[in-house]
Design a protein around this motif. Structure first.
Motif, PDB file in Angstrom:
ATOM      1  N   PHE A 148       0.465  -1.271   0.294  1.00 44.54           N
ATOM      2  CA  PHE A 148      -0.444   0.120   0.166  1.00 44.54           C
ATOM      3  C   PHE A 148       0.621   1.103   0.172  1.00 44.54           C
ATOM      4  CE2 PHE A 148      -3.169  -2.597   2.189  1.00 44.54           C
ATOM      5  CZ  PHE A 148      -3.672  -3.049   0.853  1.00 44.54           C
ATOM      6  N   ASN A 149       1.997   1.392  -0.062  1.00 43.21           N
ATOM      7  CA  ASN A 149       3.318   2.353  -0.113  1.00 43.21           C
ATOM      8  C   ASN A 149       4.138   2.060  -0.855  1.00 43.21           C
ATOM      9  OD1 ASN A 149       4.739   1.357   1.886  1.00 43.21           O
ATOM     10  ND2 ASN A 149       3.557   1.990   3.588  1.00 43.21           N
ATOM     11  N   ASP A 150       5.152   3.243  -0.606  1.00 42.63           N
ATOM     12  CA  ASP A 150       6.438   2.429  -1.485  1.00 42.63           C
ATOM     13  C   ASP A 150       7.222   2.295  -1.000  1.00 42.63           C
ATOM     14  OD1 ASP A 150       5.122   3.981  -3.763  1.00 42.63           O
ATOM     15  OD2 ASP A 150       5.728   6.816  -2.932  1.00 42.63           O
ATOM     16  N   ALA A 151       6.881   1.745   0.035  1.00 40.74           N
ATOM     17  CA  ALA A 151       8.046   1.699   0.770  1.00 40.74           C
ATOM     18  C   ALA A 151       8.632  -0.268  -0.150  1.00 40.74           C
ATOM     19  CB  ALA A 151       7.626   0.457   2.158  1.00 40.74           C
ATOM     20  N   THR A 152       9.939  -0.026  -0.283  1.00 38.94           N
ATOM     21  CA  THR A 152      10.022  -1.951  -0.858  1.00 38.94           C
ATOM     22  C   THR A 152      11.186  -2.330  -0.765  1.00 38.94           C
ATOM     23  OG1 THR A 152      12.350   0.073  -2.128  1.00 38.94           O
ATOM     24  CG2 THR A 152      10.063  -0.351  -3.480  1.00 38.94           C
ATOM     25  N   GLN A 153      11.077  -3.810  -0.457  1.00 35.30           N
ATOM     26  CA  GLN A 153      12.195  -4.215  -0.579  1.00 35.30           C
ATOM     27  C   GLN A 153      13.876  -4.447  -0.239  1.00 35.30           C
ATOM     28  OE1 GLN A 153      12.744  -8.169  -1.998  1.00 35.30           O
ATOM     29  NE2 GLN A 153      13.583  -8.928  -0.359  1.00 35.30           N
ATOM     30  N   SER A 154      13.889  -3.277  -0.523  1.00 37.24           N
ATOM     31  CA  SER A 154      15.406  -2.650  -0.967  1.00 37.24           C
ATOM     32  C   SER A 154      15.931  -1.600  -0.435  1.00 37.24           C
ATOM     33  CB  SER A 154      15.491  -2.353  -2.098  1.00 37.24           C
ATOM     34  OG  SER A 154      14.997  -1.582  -2.744  1.00 37.24           O
ATOM     35  N   GLN A 155      14.642  -1.145  -0.215  1.00 38.47           N
ATOM     36  CA  GLN A 155      14.593   0.064   1.458  1.00 38.47           C
ATOM     37  C   GLN A 155      14.877  -0.506   2.869  1.00 38.47           C
ATOM     38  OE1 GLN A 155      11.029   2.111   0.363  1.00 38.47           O
ATOM     39  NE2 GLN A 155      12.014   4.008  -0.095  1.00 38.47           N
ATOM     40  N   PHE A 156      14.083  -1.804   3.014  1.00 39.07           N
ATOM     41  CA  PHE A 156      14.867  -1.869   4.343  1.00 39.07           C
ATOM     42  C   PHE A 156      15.783  -2.474   4.418  1.00 39.07           C
ATOM     43  CE2 PHE A 156      14.900  -6.193   6.773  1.00 39.07           C
ATOM     44  CZ  PHE A 156      14.080  -5.549   7.451  1.00 39.07           C
ATOM     45  N   TRP A 157      16.264  -3.133   2.999  1.00 38.71           N
ATOM     46  CA  TRP A 157      18.319  -3.818   3.219  1.00 38.71           C
ATOM     47  C   TRP A 157      19.322  -2.242   3.172  1.00 38.71           C
ATOM     48  CZ3 TRP A 157      18.584  -8.352   5.307  1.00 38.71           C
ATOM     49  CH2 TRP A 157      17.519  -9.377   5.665  1.00 38.71           C
ATOM     50  N   GLU A 158      18.592  -1.242   2.365  1.00 38.78           N
ATOM     51  CA  GLU A 158      19.538  -0.172   2.599  1.00 38.78           C
ATOM     52  C   GLU A 158      19.685   0.007   3.866  1.00 38.78           C
ATOM     53  OE1 GLU A 158      18.753   1.235  -1.953  1.00 38.78           O
ATOM     54  OE2 GLU A 158      17.063   2.239   0.260  1.00 38.78           O
ATOM     55  N   ILE A 159      18.436   0.169   5.268  1.00 40.31           N
ATOM     56  CA  ILE A 159      18.761   0.720   6.393  1.00 40.31           C
ATOM     57  C   ILE A 159      19.461  -0.715   6.911  1.00 40.31           C
ATOM     58  CG2 ILE A 159      17.399   1.214   8.352  1.00 40.31           C
ATOM     59  CD1 ILE A 159      15.248   2.369   6.692  1.00 40.31           C
ATOM     60  N   ASN A 160      18.933  -1.805   6.314  1.00 39.39           N
ATOM     61  CA  ASN A 160      19.504  -2.812   7.286  1.00 39.39           C
ATOM     62  C   ASN A 160      21.510  -2.967   7.257  1.00 39.39           C
ATOM     63  OD1 ASN A 160      20.753  -5.899   6.910  1.00 39.39           O
ATOM     64  ND2 ASN A 160      19.294  -5.576   9.052  1.00 39.39           N
ATOM     65  N   SER A 161      21.712  -2.751   6.373  1.00 42.01           N
ATOM     66  CA  SER A 161      23.032  -1.807   5.841  1.00 42.01           C
ATOM     67  C   SER A 161      23.964  -1.437   7.019  1.00 42.01           C
ATOM     68  CB  SER A 161      23.342  -1.975   4.077  1.00 42.01           C
ATOM     69  OG  SER A 161      23.351  -0.564   4.170  1.00 42.01           O
ATOM     70  N   PHE A 162      22.814  -0.860   7.443  1.00 41.99           N
ATOM     71  CA  PHE A 162      23.606   0.135   8.175  1.00 41.99           C
ATOM     72  C   PHE A 162      24.394  -0.527   9.521  1.00 41.99           C
ATOM     73  CE2 PHE A 162      21.791   3.525   5.662  1.00 41.99           C
ATOM     74  CZ  PHE A 162      22.619   4.633   5.941  1.00 41.99           C
ATOM     75  N   PHE A 163      23.681  -1.487  10.061  1.00 40.39           N
ATOM     76  CA  PHE A 163      23.964  -1.970  11.302  1.00 40.39           C
ATOM     77  C   PHE A 163      24.716  -3.544  11.101  1.00 40.39           C
ATOM     78  CE2 PHE A 163      19.622  -0.149  11.826  1.00 40.39           C
ATOM     79  CZ  PHE A 163      20.361   0.252  12.840  1.00 40.39           C
ATOM     80  N   LYS A 164      25.427  -3.355   9.147  1.00 36.85           N
ATOM     81  CA  LYS A 164      26.822  -4.991   8.635  1.00 36.85           C
ATOM     82  C   LYS A 164      27.779  -4.527  10.094  1.00 36.85           C
ATOM     83  CE  LYS A 164      23.509  -7.151   6.648  1.00 36.85           C
ATOM     84  NZ  LYS A 164      22.636  -8.733   7.277  1.00 36.85           N
ATOM     85  N   GLN A 165      28.197  -3.389   9.930  1.00 33.45           N
ATOM     86  CA  GLN A 165      28.922  -3.050  10.290  1.00 33.45           C
ATOM     87  C   GLN A 165      29.181  -3.202  11.962  1.00 33.45           C
ATOM     88  OE1 GLN A 165      30.244   0.890   9.452  1.00 33.45           O
ATOM     89  NE2 GLN A 165      31.814   0.231   8.524  1.00 33.45           N
ATOM     90  N   THR A 166      28.645  -3.403  12.745  1.00 35.50           N
ATOM     91  CA  THR A 166      27.864  -4.142  13.854  1.00 35.50           C
ATOM     92  C   THR A 166      28.455  -6.149  14.640  1.00 35.50           C
ATOM     93  OG1 THR A 166      26.775  -2.121  13.884  1.00 35.50           O
ATOM     94  CG2 THR A 166      26.862  -2.918  16.318  1.00 35.50           C
ATOM     95  N   LYS A 167      29.137  -5.417  15.673  1.00 32.17           N
ATOM     96  CA  LYS A 167      29.551  -6.751  16.453  1.00 32.17           C
ATOM     97  C   LYS A 167      29.419  -7.293  17.666  1.00 32.17           C
ATOM     98  CE  LYS A 167      32.570 -10.585  16.290  1.00 32.17           C
ATOM     99  NZ  LYS A 167      34.486 -10.958  16.031  1.00 32.17           N
ATOM    100  N   VAL A 168      28.870  -7.849  18.310  1.00 24.09           N
ATOM    101  CA  VAL A 168      28.368  -8.574  19.328  1.00 24.09           C
ATOM    102  C   VAL A 168      29.378  -9.196  20.384  1.00 24.09           C
ATOM    103  CG1 VAL A 168      26.999  -9.221  21.256  1.00 24.09           C
ATOM    104  CG2 VAL A 168      25.711  -7.911  19.344  1.00 24.09           C
ATOM    105  N   VAL A 169      29.621  -8.555  21.265  1.00 22.13           N
ATOM    106  CA  VAL A 169      31.068  -8.990  21.398  1.00 22.13           C
ATOM    107  C   VAL A 169      31.109  -9.945  23.036  1.00 22.13           C
ATOM    108  CG1 VAL A 169      33.555  -9.577  22.429  1.00 22.13           C
ATOM    109  CG2 VAL A 169      33.158  -8.459  20.296  1.00 22.13           C
TER     110      VAL A 169
END
Length: 731
Positions: free
Chosen positions: A385-406
């Motif tokens: 129902f809106n302009d949100a796309t699958q690519s936008q989700f993973w674009e925001i998700n990519s901001f967390f890819k450098q983060t690691k739980v130690v």
């Protein structure tokens, strides 16, 4: 006509155009807006579509077999076509000789009649009314058909579709969905639109100046809410009594009911500005800090105690932030960009709780809580129902890819092994994120937010960049989401439903008010206390929760749009109930500062676990069994918290203090004020005194000592107050 009737008129015509395949792109967008804004409209849309499809299918399959075949008769039929050029509509008439037999027109006529009759039944059921609005006086002459330049009607509502001719001709003046408003001046038929007229538009809103005064902002809120009442043709309930208002504002701002002393002090005050003074005092009250740190701890990591996180460290961070009244933008920045040890930097615990499952939960909850947008469903597909796309989700998700739980080893003072310590670390690595589409293709996703693309080079800290973009920029989405959530906290409903799903597909009920409050919130430096004061001092917040005949339709529980013409009743949260029962037991035990509150808050959190169930899904959701369950009812009737309030043997309890009063009237008034923040009515007082007398007589007849019988009788009165709906509801 009411707002809902007008919207139904527009919806019916849009559905007719949809089924006849003549719906424009603009009309399609309007149809989607109406259907998504109201559950009843959605049901109407489904019923209409199903009905049209059934009739059309029946006609195609079996109609010809049931009608005798007659000889074809050729006749000339005028076909009308509307052509739009340069914003003007030109009607073109042509002559066409049909080759289809007359029986097909008869079938179409029968089908149209059936559709029209059934359609009117659906209308009645949707409106839940038995009558149809009457025509206005001086309505257009039903026999008069204004002609265009070529002698053809210019009323597009009566123009037959070019796809198939229609056997039934309906005069627009007689169409129940196109009737004028009572009191409106009559229109010529050529002025009637294809889509039914919308509600009367209010005058454009002038923007508040930057840094407007508190009085100006509150006045603006009042005017915008009043405009909503006028547009919906409803009247507000009267103002709440001081007893109702003071109980409500204590629960909403500091999370508990007022003590009898606090309530009495406010009720006896004759100062004209006592409401303003009280709201200011409550935002400076130490319990304000513990309440809002509890609310946001629950929102950030839930109520569950099972996750490997330092709950106290996170709440310590929030307590310090609310105590210093830090800007909301700074708090969010720290939560999103936090790094380091979970014990040392409490803000890290937010993401530590959600970085599982490839950071999908972290992506979803970050946008939902801070930006008011739900994107979790787009991890697999585009939003319907809106302009949100699958690519936008993973674009925001990519901001967390450098983060690691130690997980670090944790040794005790004597060398014994303890649970490992968690830390949040940002790795200096770059690269592209890949995700899989529903077609099984792997696609790249680069760190991108609000149209701003961040470099994926190793030296760029992506989470810091995300935090910066979220807390700055021209969209003010952070402010809009916070204003909407805070409004929902105080009124039970926000400007959108759900409160964390904002966007063009989910239009706010009061867009101008949301926009201006968000601007003022930004101009104030994201001052949370000031936002609370604006809301609590508005006229809408001071209204009674009682229904009136003029606003009975304003009931969001049945799916209607909230117009805030009265205060919507809310149930206490589990935390509010726990803290309020502490007040009804022994007010001297109320927490006055956070440094001494943690042990009591731990006990409360342990008590809450009986209601909490964690859902094993990708969003780390949880649910509670607190709202209206048998467990809750048994807890209130026989639980330890209520028993503590009924203890008349311990010094300092409310019941002990009430029993020291000399007269039955004074005792009952004391108990009523402590539990319900009001004095009993004269009828209530008379009945309770009679019940106390009868109960005492009953107990003494069974050899219970008189003093003990009196104590138990008043204990029953207090128990009844605490188990009433009036106690557990915020009204």
């Amino acid at each position: 006509m009411s707002k809902k009737e007008i919207e139904l008129a527009e919806l019916s015509l849009l559905m007719e155009a949809l089924c006849e395949e003549r719906l424009s792109a603009k009309e399609s967008a309007r149809l989607e807006e109406i259907v998504l804004s109201d559950p009843d409209a959605m049901q109407f849309y489904l019923n209409y579509s199903h009905l049209h499809g059934t009739l059309y299918w029946d006609q195609a399959l079996g109609a010809d077999a049931m009608i005798p075949v007659a000889a074809a008769v050729e006749e000339e039929i005028a076909e009308v076509e509307a052509v739009e050029e340069d914003g003007e509509i030109t009607v073109i008439e042509s002559i066409k000789r049909p080759t289809a037999p007359r029986r097909k027109h008869w079938v179409a006529g029968i089908t149209s009649v059936c559709l029209l009759v059934t359609f009117m039944v659906v209308i009645n059921s949707w409106l839940k009314k038995d009558d149809v609005p009457n025509l206005v006086d001086n309505s257009p002459n039903e026999n008069a058909m204004p002609a265009g330049n070529n002698g053809t009607s210019e009323n597009l509502a009566a123009v037959p579709s070019t796809k198939h001719s229609r056997s039934i001709h309906v005069e627009p003046s007689q169409h129940p969905m196109l009737r004028s408003h009572q009191g409106d001046s009559p229109q010529s038929l050529s002025d009637l639109p294809l889509i039914a007229a919308k509600p009367k538009q209010l005058a454009p809103v002038e923007q508040l100046p930057t840094g407007a005064s508190d009085d100006a902002v509150i006045t603006f809120i009042n005017h915008r809410i009043q405009d909503g009442w006028a547009a919906a043709n409803i009247s507000p309930s009267p103002f709440a009594s001081d007893e109702e208002w003071v109980r409500r504002v204590y629960l909403d701002v500091i999370g508990r009911i007022p003590t009898a002393t606090e309530a009495e002090q406010f009720l006896k005050s004759t100062r004209p500005d006592k409401h303003q003074r009280l709201v200011k005092q409550l935002t400076e009250n130490p319990t304000y800090v513990t309440n809002w740190s509890t609310i946001w701890t629950r929102l950030l990591i839930g109520r569950s105690m099972s996750r490997e996180i330092n709950r106290r460290a996170l709440q310590d961070f929030l307590v310090q932030s609310f105590a210093e009244n830090r800007p909301w933008s700074d708090i969010v920045y720290d939560l999103v960009s936090a790094e380091g040890d979970a014990d040392t930097n409490g803000a890290t615990n937010f993401l530590l709780a959600h970085l599982n499952n490839e950071a999908v939960p972290a992506t979803a909850i970050t946008t939902r809580l801070f930006l008011g947008t739900q994107i979790q469903c787009t991890q697999c597909h585009n939003h319907p129902f809106n302009d949100a796309t699958q690519s936008q989700f993973w674009e925001i998700n990519s901001f967390f890819k450098q983060t690691k739980v130690v997980r670090k080893k944790n040794m005790g003072e004597k060398g014994e092994a303890k649970e490992p310590k968690l830390a949040l670390v940002s790795l200096s690595k770059g690269g592209t994120t890949f995700y899989e589409t529903r077609q099984g293709l792997m696609q790249p996703a680069y760190p991108k937010f609000a149209g701003v693309k961040i470099s994926d080079a190793p030296g760029v800290n992506r989470r810091q960049e995300l935090a910066r973009l979220m807390t700055s920029g021209k969209t003010n989405q952070l402010a809009r989401a916070m204003v909407n959530r805070m409004w929902a906290h105080f009124f039970g409903y926000g400007f959108t439903r759900p409160v964390d799903d904002m966007g063009y597909h989910n239009s706010p009920t009061h867009p101008e008010l949301l926009d201006q409050l968000s601007r003022q919130f930004v101009d104030s430096g994201y001052d949370i206390k000031q936002l609370i004061q604006w809301i609590c001092l508005s006229d809408a917040y001071r209204l009674s929760s009682r229904f009136l005949e003029d606003n009975v339709a304003d009931n969001p529980e049945d799916g209607s749009t909230p117009n805030f013409s009265r205060m919507y009743v809310k149930q206490m949260t589990a935390e509010q109930l726990y803290d309020s029962l502490q007040v009804t037991a022994k007010p001297t035990q109320i927490v006055t500062n956070y440094s001494t509150a943690w042990n009591k808050m731990q006990k409360r959190d342990q008590w809450l676990q009986q209601f909490v169930y964690t859902l094993e899904n990708e969003e780390n959701d949880e649910t509670t069994t607190f709202d209206g369950t048998i467990t809750q009812a048994l807890l209130m009737m026989n639980g330890s918290l209520v028993k503590r309030s009924l203890d008349f043997k311990q010094d300092g309890t409310i019941l002990t203090q009430a029993l020291k009063e000399r007269t039955p009237d004074a005792r009952i008034r004391k108990l009523s004020l402590a539990a319900l923040t009001r004095y009993p009515t004269s009828r209530e007082l008379t009945e309770l005194k009679r019940l106390v007398k009868e109960r005492t007589k009953f107990l003494t007849a069974r050899n219970v000592p008189l003093q003990s019988a009196v104590q138990q009788s008043y204990q029953d009165v207090y128990w009844a107050y605490l188990n009433s709906n009036e106690f557990i509801l915020i009204h």
